[in-house]
Design an enzyme around this catalytic site. Sequence first.
Site, PDB file in Angstrom:
ATOM      1  N   HIS A 142       0.785  -1.078  -0.027  1.00  0.00           N
ATOM      2  CA  HIS A 142       0.058   0.138   0.115  1.00  0.00           C
ATOM      3  C   HIS A 142       0.660   1.273  -0.032  1.00  0.00           C
ATOM      4  O   HIS A 142       0.686   2.281  -0.895  1.00  0.00           O
ATOM      5  CB  HIS A 142      -0.845   0.116   1.019  1.00  0.00           C
ATOM      6  CG  HIS A 142      -1.706   1.301   1.635  1.00  0.00           C
ATOM      7  ND1 HIS A 142      -2.942   1.463   1.099  1.00  0.00           N
ATOM      8  CD2 HIS A 142      -1.337   2.299   2.108  1.00  0.00           C
ATOM      9  CE1 HIS A 142      -3.453   2.843   1.423  1.00  0.00           C
ATOM     10  NE2 HIS A 142      -2.500   3.153   2.120  1.00  0.00           N
ATOM     11  N   GLU A 143       1.932   1.169   1.042  1.00  0.00           N
ATOM     12  CA  GLU A 143       2.820   2.525   0.903  1.00  0.00           C
ATOM     13  C   GLU A 143       3.523   2.715  -0.213  1.00  0.00           C
ATOM     14  O   GLU A 143       3.722   3.804  -0.822  1.00  0.00           O
ATOM     15  CB  GLU A 143       3.705   2.398   2.224  1.00  0.00           C
ATOM     16  CG  GLU A 143       2.891   2.195   3.270  1.00  0.00           C
ATOM     17  CD  GLU A 143       1.951   3.387   3.801  1.00  0.00           C
ATOM     18  OE1 GLU A 143       2.025   4.622   3.274  1.00  0.00           O
ATOM     19  OE2 GLU A 143       1.059   3.306   4.434  1.00  0.00           O
ATOM     20  N   HIS A 146       1.554   4.289  -2.925  1.00  0.00           N
ATOM     21  CA  HIS A 146       1.490   5.828  -2.857  1.00  0.00           C
ATOM     22  C   HIS A 146       2.718   6.420  -3.311  1.00  0.00           C
ATOM     23  O   HIS A 146       2.704   7.426  -4.279  1.00  0.00           O
ATOM     24  CB  HIS A 146       1.627   6.346  -1.278  1.00  0.00           C
ATOM     25  CG  HIS A 146       0.385   6.297  -0.608  1.00  0.00           C
ATOM     26  ND1 HIS A 146      -0.756   7.138  -1.102  1.00  0.00           N
ATOM     27  CD2 HIS A 146      -0.024   5.581   0.410  1.00  0.00           C
ATOM     28  CE1 HIS A 146      -2.036   6.934  -0.277  1.00  0.00           C
ATOM     29  NE2 HIS A 146      -1.474   6.090   0.596  1.00  0.00           N
ATOM     30  N   GLU A 219      -6.147   7.156  -1.258  1.00  0.00           N
ATOM     31  CA  GLU A 219      -6.048   6.075  -0.522  1.00  0.00           C
ATOM     32  C   GLU A 219      -6.725   4.883  -1.068  1.00  0.00           C
ATOM     33  O   GLU A 219      -6.047   3.550  -0.974  1.00  0.00           O
ATOM     34  CB  GLU A 219      -6.741   6.192   0.902  1.00  0.00           C
ATOM     35  CG  GLU A 219      -6.016   7.085   1.911  1.00  0.00           C
ATOM     36  CD  GLU A 219      -4.592   6.587   2.223  1.00  0.00           C
ATOM     37  OE1 GLU A 219      -4.600   5.294   2.450  1.00  0.00           O
ATOM     38  OE2 GLU A 219      -3.709   7.111   2.086  1.00  0.00           O
TER      39      GLU A 219
END
Length: 290
Positions: A142-143, A146, A219
């Site tokens: 997930h990071e 980003h 997100e």
Amino acid sequence: MMRIMLFLATNLAVLIIASITLKLLGVDRFTGQNHGSLLIFCAVFGFAGSLVSLFISKWMAKMSTGTQIITQPRTRHEQWLLQTVEELSREAGIKMPEVGIFPAYESNAFATGWNKNDALVAVSQGLLERFSPDEVRAVLAHEIGHVANGDMVTLALIQGVVNTFVMFFARIFGSFVDKAIFKNEDGHGIGYFIATIFAELVLGILASIIVMWFSRKREFKADEAGARLAGTGAMIAALQRLRAEQGVPVQMPDSLTAFGINGGLKNGLAGLLMTHPPLEDRIEALRRLG
């Protein structure tokens, strides 16, 4: 994204400090009557605050969270963490970021940096202790999402735009108050100064709603990236684990809690300032992806 609130706070501080400095130096008087010049002036300083925040984001995150960068792994867990981030970065097509661990009981993680090839990814000690390897991998994915999506750069551009208009309309308001209420016709008086600072504070909060809306949208995109890199099931499991821990007290400062994968809970109007959508919505969106 455990970076947004500090990013916003830095921008607001830069705007206010710039306003005070420019007033003391008398620069404002040269732009007060020419709206075109005023807009250009505000754009320069508006984007300056945003870019300053962007370029020092890694340093701020390290200092604020006490993140320890892993250079030489001392344990098998640190070795696994480095290998996992390296693998995910390669799959995402980015240069491997710095990897760190920060001392916090709550489960959280963040990514930051001024571009996708000079980033930092860090996880909390609590997350490493309580999450399964697949769940930790999903959080890291997930990071990495980003970073690969360039969210910090896009955020900086959006913040630069809203900074510009906050400064511009605050000065228009300040001039109106100074002339219409304080009846000052000779340059900028104390009414202009007070009204401008007040308007910047109010408009800055309203502008934050726009930035927070963007953050919530990103997100979902980071969750999608995490699902592609680590698997939809693992990404859902990680979010479900976060949902189960929503009652765990947050040990980090309020200005940082919204920077991580776990954005906390807010209800009513406060929900407009949430950096993250509700976990239930994020889980449902992943389920629709299949």
